[in-house]
Design an enzyme around this catalytic site. Sequence first.
Site, short mmCIF file in Angstrom:
data_model
loop_
_atom_site.label_atom_id
_atom_site.label_comp_id
_atom_site.label_asym_id
_atom_site.label_seq_id
_atom_site.Cartn_x
_atom_site.Cartn_y
_atom_site.Cartn_z
CB SER A 1 -0.90 0.02 1.25
OG SER A 1 -1.58 1.24 1.39
NE ARG B 1 -3.91 -7.54 -2.95
CZ ARG B 1 -5.14 -7.96 -3.29
NH1 ARG B 1 -5.62 -7.66 -4.50
NH2 ARG B 1 -5.88 -8.62 -2.44
CB THR C 1 -5.16 1.40 6.59
OG1 THR C 1 -4.39 1.18 5.40
CG2 THR C 1 -4.67 0.46 7.67
CB CYS D 1 -0.53 -9.10 -16.28
SG CYS D 1 0.48 -10.03 -15.11
CB CYS E 1 0.91 -14.83 -10.06
SG CYS E 1 -0.64 -14.08 -9.53
CB CYS F 1 -1.96 -7.49 -8.61
SG CYS F 1 -2.26 -7.77 -10.37
CB CYS G 1 -5.54 -11.43 -14.87
SG CYS G 1 -5.33 -12.49 -13.42
#
Length: 591
Positions: free
Chosen positions: A91, A340, A376, A536, A560, A563, A566
């Site tokens: 983040s 992410r 958050t 991606c 991968c 995130c 896709c």
Amino acid sequence: MVWSIAAVCRSSRTTGAAWRQACRAFSSDPGIQASRPDEREAMEYDVCIVGAGPAGLSAAIRLKQLAKEKEQEISVCVLEKGSEVGAHILSGNVFQPKALDELIPSWREDASCPIHAVPAVKDRFYYLTPRRALRMPTPPQMHNKGNYVISLSEAVRWLGAQAEEAGVEIYPGFAGSHLLTSASGACVGVGTGDMGIGKDGTRKDSFAPGLDLRARVTLLAEGCRGSLTKEALKRYSLREKAGADPQTYALGLKEVWQIDPAKHEPGTVWHTLGSPLPWNTYGGGWLYHMADNRVSLGLVVSLDYSNPNMNLFQEFQQYKRHPAIARVLEGGTCLQYGARTLSEGGIQSVPALTFPGGALIGDGAGFLNVPKIKGTHTAMKSGMLAAEAAAAELAKEPTAAGRALDLGAYETALHDSWVHTELHRERNIRPSFGLGAGIWGGLLGSALEAYVLRGKAPWTLRHRRPDHEALAPAAQAAPREYPKPDGSLTFDLNTSLFRSGTNHEHDQPPHLRLRNAKLPEAINLPRYGGPEARYCPAGVYEYVPSEHGGQKLQINAQNCLHCKACDIKDPTQNIQWMVPEGGGGPNYTIT
């Protein structure tokens, strides 16, 4: 506490219904030799939480606090698919401590807490042209006095330690693969995936069957686009029950750099709009000065963009080429990279939050405050409210083991809380950028909302379609050209992936499945130019020559980053993201 399979109690066995669920988890490949019901062990808990992020850990801590206050026994476990707590947490975070002040009022006095190290001291908001940074008034939602520049990964590890100290059992490296349900359809826990199945579907020597964690309350705190959250949304029709808009998402790409101490300004917070993104694409960048001569920087791109020629990883690399950003980074060292997705829909996209035996908490439910660029604090508060509702229900029937509980009180409490008030006040700002007038039209609408209407408009703007419907045909879209990386400010994808620490066991069934293997070549490639290779941020998808002389989609699942872009953006919704073996994926430490 790491869960040893040998320590699992053998008091109960998986039901036939749960076995069928486990099989359905692998329905796209019926040849996989999944565990049999008589092989799966079970453990009983009052509350099972999926996801050791801010929401899940706050819920766990609050449950133990309430149990202590009321002299009540509440057993709590937290499943975490990352190799350790914080490994999958990323983040760009200027932390608002409102929820933490309620949860752990003494956190500022804890020398081990990393959150209070760098108070935010200066805000800057810029519109970037290709060569210039034009300073603009900082919107009122983005003032950060009283907040802290943090690594959320580090903060979550500290929260995990607080939870374990309170008696919560945390099991990193275990991925929840499916919900367990009773004969009535209520959720009664979570099943974890089998370990040690080969790519061909056969059992390896290392095979270990998955485990069933049975619970009276199951809280899904997986973050954005969690696989169990998707299952619950569909099984219990949660979006339809609430009449919620489609969720809209963004992808955030991030790096952490060590910079020249002479350029370091601890607590300085930059936010930007404009270059390198096109005028009709919502998104923006950030640069935050952290502790230890480090800066966090990144680019957030809304996934409702229309141009299939956009390469999101390359857009982020171009962001760093802007003179205002490059001046800070030059002479520094990139330490970590990751990406992410995040939920941007706001209050109008929040589904029904509860279902028989469980609830959604955190970003999986969609509590991000987009104008404030913070989620958050709202995620933590949602976990705390769900914990309070769960503890109250458990107190009513402390001995009714196995019966799923109703958490309707959580939904009511959330609606009456400052979380709902905050999200409702900002509800029209993000949708204003989707009205067709681009960034400048969105800024005008946002200024009207922020300075004149102040959240009291008699209307609510809607999100009319999911992000995967937004792509235009490649032939109708402007090309996007990207220069080669220079190896100093900008990097190739493989170098960046190395910095993410991502890793998966190669010999396992792919966790990225195509529902129809022919669709990419039949639709995605000819119509959209193969957008998988560009949305991606990890090089998972690439088109390679096929044995028939054309091109076929190749999936490099080991790359991968989890995130979920896709799963969100694929125009035919043909890609199915499933959890891999627990412990796989990125290993973030300072993101």
